[in-house]
Design an enzyme around this catalytic site. Structure first.
Site, PDB file in Angstrom:
ATOM      1  N   ASP A   1      32.141  29.643  12.133  1.00  0.00           N
ATOM      2  CA  ASP A   1      30.777  30.191  13.316  1.00  0.00           C
ATOM      3  C   ASP A   1      30.047  29.355  13.775  1.00  0.00           C
ATOM      4  OD1 ASP A   1      28.233  32.484  13.912  1.00  0.00           O
ATOM      5  OD2 ASP A   1      27.528  30.892  12.768  1.00  0.00           O
TER       6      ASP A   1
ATOM      7  N   THR B   1      24.294  34.369   5.098  1.00  0.00           N
ATOM      8  CA  THR B   1      25.209  35.508   4.475  1.00  0.00           C
ATOM      9  C   THR B   1      25.236  34.933   3.264  1.00  0.00           C
ATOM     10  OG1 THR B   1      26.703  35.208   6.701  1.00  0.00           O
ATOM     11  CG2 THR B   1      27.611  35.849   4.635  1.00  0.00           C
TER      12      THR B   1
ATOM     13  N   SER C   1      22.932  36.486  11.673  1.00  0.00           N
ATOM     14  CA  SER C   1      24.110  37.297  10.240  1.00  0.00           C
ATOM     15  C   SER C   1      23.025  37.343   9.647  1.00  0.00           C
ATOM     16  CB  SER C   1      24.841  35.285   9.707  1.00  0.00           C
ATOM     17  OG  SER C   1      25.911  35.037  10.969  1.00  0.00           O
TER      18      SER C   1
END
Lengths: 657, 657
Positions: free
Chosen positions: B444, B284, B223
């Site tokens: 996730d 993220t 990510s």
């Protein structure tokens, strides 16, 4: 297609208990009064359909009401807020005879194990080949059992009758998901520092959509049901082709809905082509002309290609211009071992009706374009791209389409068949235009048997076919008048999670240690299918090797027992599991050398994987492409194709073909 | 995020061998001369970036050349067909010092097992904070080793400078795939006869695209790397945030690329918001401001939110307007057990800079909209929707954001945080506009631990947040000036293949018999999550029950050892595997009661699942939506956002903010 095992199971249930469905008395009929088409059905204006009404009286089980089924049920229809009219008045038709039968089903798995079936007594009627012309909402009401009623809301969609596309080509990658396209791109196209140096043809399409593939009564579909949704705008039940499933014993009396091929041909005289790498009686090609609850009626299906529906008055149908694929055993003489409908030799039946009959690639390529053509190139499913192009020894099987037990060495691929189909359709259709369905069937078939490499080879062949199609249409200046769609009928739960060091895998002695051969994240590395190897083809975007040291760590999410080594199967399509005793499949000891032993999750009667839920992609290019963006139901594809062809009819048409 | 285990492994390799990468000496550098940004890099005109050059001399191993690394390497740049110029002339900068170091790596798994590392001697230079303004192709050439050269082709994209959107909101469903959206729809929305009676908000978006998520040097991404691609237009290596990975020991000296948040703020004075349900130092959210090769530098990441890059001259950055999420341990005092950067109390650091500090939902909802806001609502990741709304007992953990070991019972959800962020950004940004990134992080995180129910709950919460966002923007008449994007950063190999009869599963005594509880095709039946149960929420589209008799037969394709019962985990997030001995995980004996024992396929050091390859969906609505249809690379999302904001600059800007 559905797994062979699932078909076997369904067939067994049919044999033992009429049309039993585990967990549901009858799909799309939760009450004791059934209306087909059911609530929420959408129609194209002027589309032919049958109505089936049933009243159920369970004799035992959780729904038993201690009454016989009502024979005096009534059925009305109302447009919008208008007064409901009896169906006979509404359509100006005679009333139908009451039919009666019983069927039985199992209420759950415990009941199945205990063989405690629930028996249902039925009274029913059917009204056939009707059509609704006025767009808008309709309320259909079945009144039964002295005060009970089942209401169905139907919608006739209001679509312009203007034709926007001369031709439509519908490519179906059977079982193809976005995940598989991503994997095929990885092995078929070279990437430098995260940038692909060539594109999939699908990736170049301007419009992308997702379609929901579920059945009317189960969230997982098979290919019959999903093909019917794409072709007719009506979702149905697993194993159904062009009908809603009723509860009667006969697989041929279920209520029909007209398909895009039938409507297009009836209303415009447009020409139709059907191409598949499967045996042609298989669900995806079959769905264009067959109307039966049982996709397993293969001989019957082949007859409908030529003759359409013959047991009821229906759309007039006189055969497609082009029918190319496998499944020779339904065409050649029973004397040679053929298993055709009514023991006919369908090669002869088609020839009598003016078809040239083609049985290999050579004759296909040189066939004239002004005659209708039946091309049958193998017994059963056609050879896979990987076997035709890399492991050619695997073609040495007794699969000649002539039925002479010789090998079928000279088979065309999907590209050859599709380009020839376009040549013939373009030549013969003149200004009437054409509709072609071209199916890459063995993406699905190879995923079922966990043969990922072959499946991805088929997907790359589909993409190569689309590329060649775009080029051909461009060259003949017909691209701008042709809508090209690429989609699938359902998915398999497939993805790629990393790489597998084949050398390391083989060198370890225990399964737990072998798992270290798998590289994830940064250790997945780059695709070795393009970075090593020297295979070349006339087609450009395929792997340069199929057995690099680092293969893909890929798989399905629902499996039989199997041994995984994530290596290409050079000896032909994979067979992951074998039958230890009846309906009990275990790892195939000959499969997956040096691999890891893995227990399946599927019921042990399964020897292969199953379909999955995921929405599948839709790629669109050409007139009306804007109708195919975003997320929608599978049936919307039918309506958007019909809209693009301008097939809605607000009044009964004066002329039909 | 990447699996904890993968991070652990990477960290271990870093510790033992500088920046070793298994199977690649250095990603994006297959030769002995390395240029970063590498070949195929694309740039926004005027985007800041660093150049890193390295010359490698392997001392042993397959590439050993028996020479020391060339210290006299040269580097030139040429625009189009123009004459190459030394980099110092090209940019009008001073030459850089030669740096030297060594690093080591393992050439394959056999080398790793044998601890036979390859040592590489390096000479390097870096040039920092450069920009290319003229659109077109550039050739960058590193000449080294007396005649060897590495060429990189760079492209400065030619994008109009006209601004088309005032605001952009980028929703990221971390790890979210089309397959998961399909599953979430199935449990959250009611279907009648194959027609959904309500739509996902995502399904209503007019434009759909697919983006390819792979890394620059491995086909599976984490990510960090994928967030950087989305934010900067540059793909990089696993674990990298806003930099290309060089081979040096320091995680802070790698060559940087400027992000959308930095460029937007620098060029337009636009306001930025960052919202996530993860701990905020996670990849993220971190990717918007951090520039480091190691995503694990969590304390550093939190400092960059407030102070930007401080070790080099870089974009001027003075903090976002809004920063909402979890990860309190990087904000509170070390005296309370905080693990913050340089032992600072970041609550105080933010407060000193004018931020209101919010620590629960109540204070969030009543906070004024005209002040900048830091909202930290839990230690570690925030509570999941399922625990906040259904199984609330699971909130009783010592996760209070104050660091006082009390439970964090009053946590907002993604919707609360996102709507408040918009209020503040709208109020404060005036006519400058805003950029908001809002992440549903635990799709996730819950997929990693195979907790499918929690993951799908998070996905439904994301969709509910998008719906509320569209409504809010509509009400404030700002919808038409706001581009809304919904996408993911990578996938997990997930799908649904049928249903599981929980009662039957529990009643069977052997694993092989338990497998009969699974229903596929017609036996999948209809979703019971809407057809039974009576749970209700203020939010509408969530399951009515989470433990129906028939649950989903769902799963991931790459797993640790586990026991599957396909039932909701009522006691909190799932823990499928436990450590039997160091780096050897086996089934958690407390997990999966009555379920089936399944061997994993991942290396046994993994206690959870991993990311997958699949392209992920992009849903777009608003100005520039047409830029997001079809199939493209993840980096194209950056360029299309930058184009929509009009951020390209053909000449150095006179004013910066």
């Amino acid at each position: 297609m559905s797994s062979f095992k699932a078909i076997g199971l369904a067939a067994a249930l049919l044999a033992s208990s009429a049309s039993a469905q585990t967990f549901q008395r009858l799909g799309a009929c939760p009450t004791l009064g059934c209306v087909f088409p059911p609530d929420q059905a959408d129609f194209l204006a002027g589309q032919f359909f049958d109505i089936r009404l049933e009243v159920h009286a369970p004799k035992n089980g959780s729904e038993a009401i201690g009454l016989p089924p009502d024979e005096k049920f009534t059925f009305t229809l109302a447009k919008g807020d208008e007064e409901p009219k009896p169906v006979t008045d509404f359509f100006g038709i005679e009333d139908a005879e009451v039919e009666s039968w019983t069927f039985s089903w199992f209420e759950d798995l415990f009941a199945r194990d205990a063989k405690q079936s629930t028996v249902v007594d039925v009274r029913a009627k059917a009204y056939r080949r009707l059509a609704l012309y006025e767009p808008g909402e309709y309320t259909a009401t079945l009144n039964y059992n002295n005060g009970s009623s089942t209401k169905a809301t139907w919608l006739v969609r209001d679509l312009a009758e203007e034709r926007k596309a001369k031709n439509i080509i519908l490519f179906i990658g059977d079982g193809m998901t976005t995940n598989m396209i991503t994997a095929a791109r990885l092995i078929g196209h070279k990437s430098v520092n995260g940038k692909y140096q060539s594109k999939m043809q699908m990736d170049k399409f301007p419009v992308l959509g997702h379609q929901m593939t579920h059945s009317i009564d189960s969230f997982i579909t098979d290919s019959a049901n999903s093909a019917s949704a794409l072709y007719s705008g009506h979702k149905s039940s697993v194993n159904c082709l062009g009908v809603y499933a009723d509860s009667s014993k006969s697989p041929f009396d279920d209520p029909k809905v007209e398909t895009i091929a039938e409507i297009f041909h009836r209303l415009t005289g447009g020409h139709v082509g059907i191409v598949s790498t499967a045996f042609l009686a298989d669900a995806t090609p079959a769905g264009l002309t067959a109307h039966t609850r049982s996709r397993n009626e293969y001989g019957h299906v082949v007859d409908t290609f030529l003759n359409g529906v013959t047991n009821y008055t229906w759309t007039k149908w006189d055969g497609p211009d082009v029918l190319f694929g496998g499944g020779a055993e339904y065409f050649y003489s029973p004397a040679l071992g053929g298993i055709s409908y009514k023991n006919r030799t369908y090669y002869d039946e088609f020839a009598k009706r003016g078809y040239q009959v083609l049985q290999n690639r050579t004759s296909l390529m040189s066939a004239p374009n002004d005659e209708r053509a039946l091309g049958i190139f193998a017994v059963n499913n056609m050879a896979k791209w990987l076997d035709r192009n890399v492991y050619r020894d695997n073609l040495n099987q007794s699969l000649s389409p002539a039925g002479d037990k010789k090998p079928a060495l000279d088979q065309p691929g999907l590209k050859d068949m599709t380009l020839k189909a376009i040549d013939i359709l373009a030549e013969r259709s003149g200004d009437k235009g054409w509709f072609l369905m071209s199916e890459a069937a063995s993406i699905d078939k190879m995923m079922h048997v966990l043969d990922y490499d072959r499946a991805l080879g088929e997907l790359l062949e589909l993409d190569d076919t689309i590329k060649a199609t775009v080029n051909k249409l461009n060259e003949t200046d017909t691209l701008k008048e042709t809508l090209i769609l690429v989609t699938a009928d359902h998915g398999h739960g497939f993805d790629v999670m990393g790489s597998v060091d084949q050398r390391y895998l083989a060198a370890q002695n225990t399964d737990r240690k072998k798992r270290d051969a798998i590289g994830t994240y940064q250790n997945s590395g780059q695709s070795q299918y393009q970075n090593t190897g020297n295979l070349t083809y006339t087609d450009s975007n395929f792997p340069k090797t199929w057995d690099p040291r680092y293969t893909l760590f890929q798989g399905l999410m629902a499996d039989p027992d199997r041994r995984e080594n994530w290596a290409v199967h050079k000896d032909g399509p994979r067979k992951p599991a074998v039958e230890a005793e009846e309906d009990d499949y275990v790892v195939n000891p000959k499969d997956g050398k040096d691999g890891i032993l893995l227990n399946g999750t599927l019921p042990v009667e399964n020897d292969q994987g199953v379909h999955s839920l995921t929405d599948v992609p839709v790629f669109a290019m050409g007139p009306c492409q804007e109708l195919f963006g975003g997320v929608y139901n599978s049936v919307d594809i039918f309506f958007s194709m019909a809209e693009c062809f301008g097939l809605g009819r607000g009044t009964p048409p004066a002329e039909t073909y």
